[in-house]
Design an enzyme around this catalytic site. Structure first.
Site, PDB file in Angstrom:
ATOM      1  N   LYS A 161      36.630  49.285  37.683  1.00  0.00           N
ATOM      2  CA  LYS A 161      36.442  49.345  39.132  1.00  0.00           C
ATOM      3  C   LYS A 161      35.908  50.716  39.545  1.00  0.00           C
ATOM      4  O   LYS A 161      36.180  51.703  38.881  1.00  0.00           O
ATOM      5  CB  LYS A 161      37.793  49.143  39.840  1.00  0.00           C
ATOM      6  CG  LYS A 161      38.333  47.730  39.826  1.00  0.00           C
ATOM      7  CD  LYS A 161      39.617  47.658  40.642  1.00  0.00           C
ATOM      8  CE  LYS A 161      40.229  46.268  40.609  1.00  0.00           C
ATOM      9  NZ  LYS A 161      39.426  45.259  41.324  1.00  0.00           N
ATOM     10  N   ARG A 177      43.582  35.644  37.190  1.00  0.00           N
ATOM     11  CA  ARG A 177      43.547  34.210  36.859  1.00  0.00           C
ATOM     12  C   ARG A 177      43.867  33.987  35.386  1.00  0.00           C
ATOM     13  O   ARG A 177      44.362  32.929  35.011  1.00  0.00           O
ATOM     14  CB  ARG A 177      42.194  33.609  37.263  1.00  0.00           C
ATOM     15  CG  ARG A 177      41.005  34.164  36.559  1.00  0.00           C
ATOM     16  CD  ARG A 177      39.701  33.885  37.290  1.00  0.00           C
ATOM     17  NE  ARG A 177      39.479  34.829  38.394  1.00  0.00           N
ATOM     18  CZ  ARG A 177      38.429  34.808  39.193  1.00  0.00           C
ATOM     19  NH1 ARG A 177      37.494  33.879  39.038  1.00  0.00           N
ATOM     20  NH2 ARG A 177      38.297  35.694  40.144  1.00  0.00           N
TER      21      ARG A 177
HETATM   22  N1  BES Z   1      43.328  42.688  41.955  1.00  0.00           N
HETATM   23  C1  BES Z   1      41.984  42.358  42.239  1.00  0.00           C
HETATM   24  C2  BES Z   1      41.802  41.806  43.662  1.00  0.00           C
HETATM   25  C3  BES Z   1      42.121  42.756  44.782  1.00  0.00           C
HETATM   26  C4  BES Z   1      41.107  43.415  45.427  1.00  0.00           C
HETATM   27  C5  BES Z   1      43.413  42.927  45.218  1.00  0.00           C
HETATM   28  C6  BES Z   1      41.393  44.263  46.477  1.00  0.00           C
HETATM   29  C7  BES Z   1      43.711  43.773  46.263  1.00  0.00           C
HETATM   30  C8  BES Z   1      42.694  44.439  46.903  1.00  0.00           C
HETATM   31  C9  BES Z   1      41.478  41.315  41.245  1.00  0.00           C
HETATM   32  O1  BES Z   1      42.003  41.417  39.970  1.00  0.00           O
HETATM   33  C10 BES Z   1      39.993  41.502  41.101  1.00  0.00           C
HETATM   34  O2  BES Z   1      39.606  42.531  40.627  1.00  0.00           O
HETATM   35  N2  BES Z   1      39.216  40.506  41.522  1.00  0.00           N
HETATM   36  C11 BES Z   1      37.806  40.565  41.433  1.00  0.00           C
HETATM   37  C12 BES Z   1      37.306  39.267  40.867  1.00  0.00           C
HETATM   38  C13 BES Z   1      35.834  39.279  40.480  1.00  0.00           C
HETATM   39  C14 BES Z   1      35.627  40.249  39.348  1.00  0.00           C
HETATM   40  C15 BES Z   1      35.421  37.898  40.084  1.00  0.00           C
HETATM   41  C16 BES Z   1      37.257  40.789  42.835  1.00  0.00           C
HETATM   42  O3  BES Z   1      37.823  40.243  43.792  1.00  0.00           O
HETATM   43  O4  BES Z   1      36.318  41.558  42.975  1.00  0.00           O
HETATM   44 MN    MN Z   2      40.939  42.807  38.767  1.00  0.00          MN
END
Ligand code: BES
Ligand code: MN
Ligand code: ZN
Length: 494
Positions: A274, A348
């Site tokens: 990230k 997931r």
């Molecule tokens: N934990 C994150 C989602 C999240 C984002 C929670 C902001 C709280 C605040 C999750 O694991 C994630 O990174 N999701 C990705 C999925 C994508 C890579 C398909 C996302 O939402 O960008």
């Molecule tokens: Mn994630």
């Protein structure tokens, strides 16, 4: 916070700050202010005429030595528009009074009740307890001396009925549980590793006398949880699979409710790392797991006659030489194969195996809560939790409990046609469906592992966290969905 009822005339409530509500427009004559003696109401009328008292939501006006009352101070809280008043609003109004008084070094207040309804009393107690929390555990100068010690619920006359006493007790349990969840979620990731989260779960289970089982890396691999393991393998911190069981002897055999909570104690994204803006907030990626621990605690305290099993897959999601790589294919516990297109779509993956395990443990209904997607925050903001599920009866039950508990939720659509988006070229499924309908494809991926078992998914990525302090609530973890789950589980029989 101690909670007691106080009966007898309001004019004789001693010491404490007496708190009344006034509605917008005519706060001096409308709301619980009506119960005050004429002398003190005259004062409020003057303030209203001068434009100093409006009754707008959360406005606080503190008067000293109010005429005709034994109480030393009188606080009038704005309750907003009368037509819009609800238990949810009352929860916030009570919270605003608490935060206003705390900031002024006041430790005791007497809330003037507007009626004897159970839901109203529960909302006041919940609001007061939630407002009295701050994430100050790591400040050397804590706000401890600023907390409210004693909340009196003033009936203005008769002693409280059994139903009123019960409602106050329920409010205390639910409010304290929600703060317990917030405390877990606010913990930084170095103080809330998978190991430490499991220890907290064990402590909680011991405190309430139920069974808690914690599995480590070897057992997770032995169970063939290839999806869960692919997330855990990149981290120095060992993963934990936390299983808490509550099965009171008086509960019917069915349903067995499975509460599956995402327990990523830090989500760096893995190799699909990230960006660093707000990365510190990824310590909250175990908010789903924390909510499930809270639900277990409350259900035990409330002695709900229902069987519940909480399953929390806990791990970090870190990049390292051992981490899973985009393009890797893993075999989930269910046997379904998954191509990992994005290691940041880890939620997931851990939920897939946790749901399979929950079914294996005999759960007949499944609810998962997860900070699953940024996409749900784009859709619903920090305001509403996204609700997903194929079984409309179960979805509707969850939505009804959310409405009763005062948590905002919104149902999102599922449709076979979205399946296209998370097809893999070489495996059964891909773990990412791209940007379009991100919250829906994530939910549907998880649902593939629930199979035919009734299942509801709650995406709390937006609602887990409050970006700003509110008059009635501290900034930070919200402890969301715990009130809904407690309402659902305690009303399952009806
Ligand atoms: N934990 C994150 C989602 C999240 C984002 C929670 C902001 C709280 C605040 C999750 O694991 C994630 O990174 N999701 C990705 C999925 C994508 C890579 C398909 C996302 O939402 O960008
Ligand atoms: Mn994630
Ligand atoms: Zn995550």
């Amino acid at each position: 916070m101690r909670i007691d009822f106080c009966s007898g005339p309001l004019t004789q409530v001693p010491n404490a700050v007496l708190v009344v509500c006034g509605f917008e427009g005519s706060p001096a004559t409308n709301g619980t202010v009506e119960q005050l003696p004429a002398e003190s109401r005259r004062l409020l009328e003057e303030l209203q005429a001068a434009g100093e008292l409006t009754g707008k939501s959360y406005e606080c006006t503190l008067l000293h030595r109010p005429a005709g009352l034994a109480a030393q101070k009188l606080l009038v809280v704005g309750a907003g528009k009368k037509e819009k008043f609800s238990d949810s609003q009352l929860r916030r109004v009570a919270g605003s009074a608490v935060r206003f008084l705390r900031a002024r070094g006041i430790h005791e207040l007497a809330w003037v009740l507007g009626g004897a309804e159970a839901s109203l009393i529960q909302a006041i107690v919940e609001g007061a307890i939630l407002a009295d929390y701050d994430a100050d555990r790591y400040r050397t100068e804590q706000n401890a001396e600023r907390r409210i010690d004693h909340l009196l619920l003033a009936t203005g006359g008769a002693s409280p009925s059994e139903a009123m006493l019960g409602a106050a007790e329920r409010g205390r349990i639910v409010g304290e549980t929600q703060n317990y969840v917030r405390e877990l979620v606010n913990e930084p990731a170095n103080k809330m590793t998978p190991t430490l989260l499991a220890l907290r779960a064990q402590e909680m289970a011991t405190r309430h006398g139920f069974d808690c089982q914690v599995l480590g890396p070897q057992e997770i691999r032995d169970l063939k949880m290839g999806a869960f393991w692919s997330v855990a393998q990149g981290s120095e911190e060992p993963p934990r699979l936390i299983v808490v069981r509550y099965s009171p002897p008086d509960a019917p055999e069915k349903p067995v409710v499975g509460l599956v909570g995402k327990g990523i104690t830090f989500d760096a994204g893995g190799i699909s790392i990230k960006p660093s803006d707000n990365l510190h907030e990824m310590k909250t990626d175990m908010a789903g797991g924390a909510a499930m621990l809270g639900a277990m605690q409350a259900v035990a305290q409330l002695k709900a006659p229902v069987r519940v099993v909480a399953v929390i897959p806990a791990t970090e999601n870190m990049p390292s030489g051992k981490a899973a790589k985009p393009g890797d294919v893993v075999i989930s516990m269910s046997g379904k194969t998954i191509e990992i297109l994005n290691t940041d779509a880890e939620g997931r993956l851990v939920l897939a195996d946790a749901l399979t395990y929950a079914k294996q443990l005999g759960c007949t209904v499944l609810i998962d809560a997860a900070t699953l997607t940024g996409a749900i925050t784009v859709a619903l903001g920090n305001i509403s939790t996204g609700v997903f599920g194929w079984n409309q009866e179960w979805v509707s039950r969850v939505l009804a409990s959310a409405a009763a508990a005062g948590e905002r939720m919104w149902q999102m659509p599922l449709d076979e046609d979205y399946r296209e988006l998370y097809k893999s070229a070489i495996a059964d499924l891909a773990n990412s469906g791209g940007r379009y309908a991100g919250a829906i494809t994530a939910a549907m991926f998880v649902g593939e592992f629930a199979g035919d078992t009734p299942w509801v998914h709650l995406d709390i990525a937006g609602t887990r966290w409050a970006n700003e302090e509110k008059p009635y609530l501290a900034k930070g973890a919200t402890g969301v969905v715990v009130r809904t789950l407690v309402h659902l589980l305690t009303n399952l029989a009806s």
